[in-house]
Design a protein around this motif. Sequence first.
Motif, PDB file in Angstrom:
ATOM      1  N   PHE A   4       9.317   0.584  -6.892  1.00 13.53           N
ATOM      2  CA  PHE A   4       8.438   1.065  -7.966  1.00 13.53           C
ATOM      3  C   PHE A   4       7.428   2.071  -7.422  1.00 13.53           C
ATOM      4  N   ILE A   5       6.875   1.766  -6.248  1.00 14.90           N
ATOM      5  CA  ILE A   5       5.864   2.637  -5.656  1.00 14.90           C
ATOM      6  C   ILE A   5       6.484   3.906  -5.097  1.00 14.90           C
ATOM      7  N   GLN A   6       7.570   3.718  -4.348  1.00 11.17           N
ATOM      8  CA  GLN A   6       8.052   4.793  -3.484  1.00 11.17           C
ATOM      9  C   GLN A   6       8.991   5.765  -4.170  1.00 11.17           C
ATOM     10  N   MET A   7       9.527   5.382  -5.337  1.00  6.72           N
ATOM     11  CA  MET A   7      10.525   6.254  -5.966  1.00  6.72           C
ATOM     12  C   MET A   7       9.946   7.622  -6.323  1.00  6.72           C
ATOM     13  N   HIS A   8       8.626   7.669  -6.492  1.00  3.67           N
ATOM     14  CA  HIS A   8       8.018   8.950  -6.857  1.00  3.67           C
ATOM     15  C   HIS A   8       7.943   9.917  -5.683  1.00  3.67           C
ATOM     16  N   TYR A   9       8.180   9.394  -4.491  1.00  7.07           N
ATOM     17  CA  TYR A   9       8.039  10.223  -3.295  1.00  7.07           C
ATOM     18  C   TYR A   9       9.350  10.450  -2.563  1.00  7.07           C
ATOM     19  N   PHE A  58      17.060   3.886  -7.902  1.00  7.20           N
ATOM     20  CA  PHE A  58      16.390   3.191  -8.994  1.00  7.20           C
ATOM     21  C   PHE A  58      17.020   3.553 -10.327  1.00  7.20           C
ATOM     22  N   GLN A  59      17.192   4.825 -10.534  1.00 11.20           N
ATOM     23  CA  GLN A  59      17.772   5.301 -11.791  1.00 11.20           C
ATOM     24  C   GLN A  59      19.156   4.755 -12.042  1.00 11.20           C
ATOM     25  N   SER A 105       0.723   5.304   3.401  1.00  7.08           N
ATOM     26  CA  SER A 105      -0.597   4.776   3.776  1.00  7.08           C
ATOM     27  C   SER A 105      -0.548   3.835   4.965  1.00  7.08           C
ATOM     28  N   ARG A 113       0.799  -1.230   0.000  1.00  5.80           N
ATOM     29  CA  ARG A 113       0.000   0.000   0.000  1.00  5.80           C
ATOM     30  C   ARG A 113       0.830   1.278   0.000  1.00  5.80           C
ATOM     31  N   GLY A 114       2.154   1.151  -0.029  1.00  8.70           N
ATOM     32  CA  GLY A 114       2.991   2.345  -0.033  1.00  8.70           C
ATOM     33  C   GLY A 114       3.293   2.827   1.375  1.00  8.70           C
ATOM     34  N   TYR A 115       4.402   3.516   1.494  1.00 12.30           N
ATOM     35  CA  TYR A 115       4.914   3.954   2.798  1.00 12.30           C
ATOM     36  C   TYR A 115       3.936   4.832   3.566  1.00 12.30           C
ATOM     37  N   ARG A 126      14.563   7.171  -5.572  1.00 12.87           N
ATOM     38  CA  ARG A 126      14.494   7.485  -6.992  1.00 12.87           C
ATOM     39  C   ARG A 126      15.874   7.454  -7.641  1.00 12.87           C
TER      40      ARG A 126
END
Lengths: 208, 208
Positions: free
Chosen positions: B113-118, B126-127, B22, B18-20, B123
């Motif tokens: 995958f979920i958390q890299m946007h935050y 991942f890159q 939440s 559910r992501g960090y 991020r």
Amino acid sequence: MNTKEKIFDVSLDLFSKRGYDSVSLREIAEEVGIKKSSIYSHYSSKEAILMDIFEYFTDLFEYDDLINSKELVLSEDNDVLIENPELFYHMGSEAIRGMFKEERNLKIWKLIFIQMHYNEKIRNFFQKEMLLKPLIFWENFFAILKEKGIIRADSNPQLLAKEYYSFPIFLLLEICAKYDDIPESCLDDFFKQAEEHARFLLDCVKVK
Amino acid sequence: MNTKEKIFDVSLDLFSKRGYDSVSLREIAEEVGIKKSSIYSHYSSKEAILMDIFEYFTDLFEYDDLINSKELVLSEDNDVLIENPELFYHMGSEAIRGMFKEERNLKIWKLIFIQMHYNEKIRNFFQKEMLLKPLIFWENFFAILKEKGIIRADSNPQLLAKEYYSFPIFLLLEICAKYDDIPESCLDDFFKQAEEHARFLLDCVKVK
DNA sequence: GTCTATAAACTGATAGAC
DNA sequence: GTCTATCAGTTTATAGAC
């Protein structure tokens, strides 16, 4: 541009950068230049904005379905692909170009990448419309090329579909990971790579 | 298993679903079977749990870097690949198999995958570690195959690296989109597809 | 004495009622 | 717009186990 469109665009911009939950209505209102209570004159809730963005995108896909099926039927009816299989190079990248010539759509892709983990509806859409259906389309496409003898008889259309489609999705993931605010300049590179990929793949499987 | 490990595992499980943001400390504590304040006997903050998970994964990659460079040098020293290029089939999928034989690691992939946007740190990781470095590794690999005349002289190692690597990443994205709780059974299919892909790609470019 | 668990209280953000 | 309740993460003090 009217206020509702402004709310749409500002919301999409912020959502695609930081995710739905991290953005407050106050921020959206500030960016648009209105009070937060005024948003409710246009949208019934915060989620209604998200769903409006999502529906705009869904409609786009339904339009694409028509185009795709039409082109697929066309290619069955005449032999343009046999005469000039190189046209194939462009089909995929042109479909992608059509999708992304609007900067808005690229932002929605990013938003879907972010938000699918939190929203059942978006997750199902991503699975079905952005993974499953394109794979089926390309599988049919390669099956036709195989039937017509353009690609080798031992080709596996299902594998080829995934070989074909995984590449641009990877490119999109690269872009989403790299940029907060996706610059238009990166699209040229994206198209260049997508075409190179299509050329390579067809060259691998076509009958010489 | 001690309490800290339990907190680690429960947190990873919930975060990856559910992501960090939440997930609350109360939930983690409940699942572990302690009170939320007790978490602070082991971790200084909620973010410290996330970073601990992340560091566990980072360390794995540093270990993999060693393995990879060693194998690459090995393949330069002897001619095992020339004698039996089919060994290549397995290199990629075995590297992946090693990574995912621990269910934990697959969950961390999903979490990233979920958390890299935050999270800036995730991020960047991942890159760099999951996109850039693997692509460089495979580019070098294909450059060696080309040099040794195993694959065609007109091959483009940079393109081949991306052709090779985009496929398993796409498979992972499919899995992450499909499953909340990733079943072990889907791994077999994953490996099967990854091997089929490697076989196809090598067959496309190898000198006959 | 050290480590771990817990209760209680503090702070900040948010949602809903009025 | 204000008040209130609630819930988040965190801090502190304390009690008990080894």
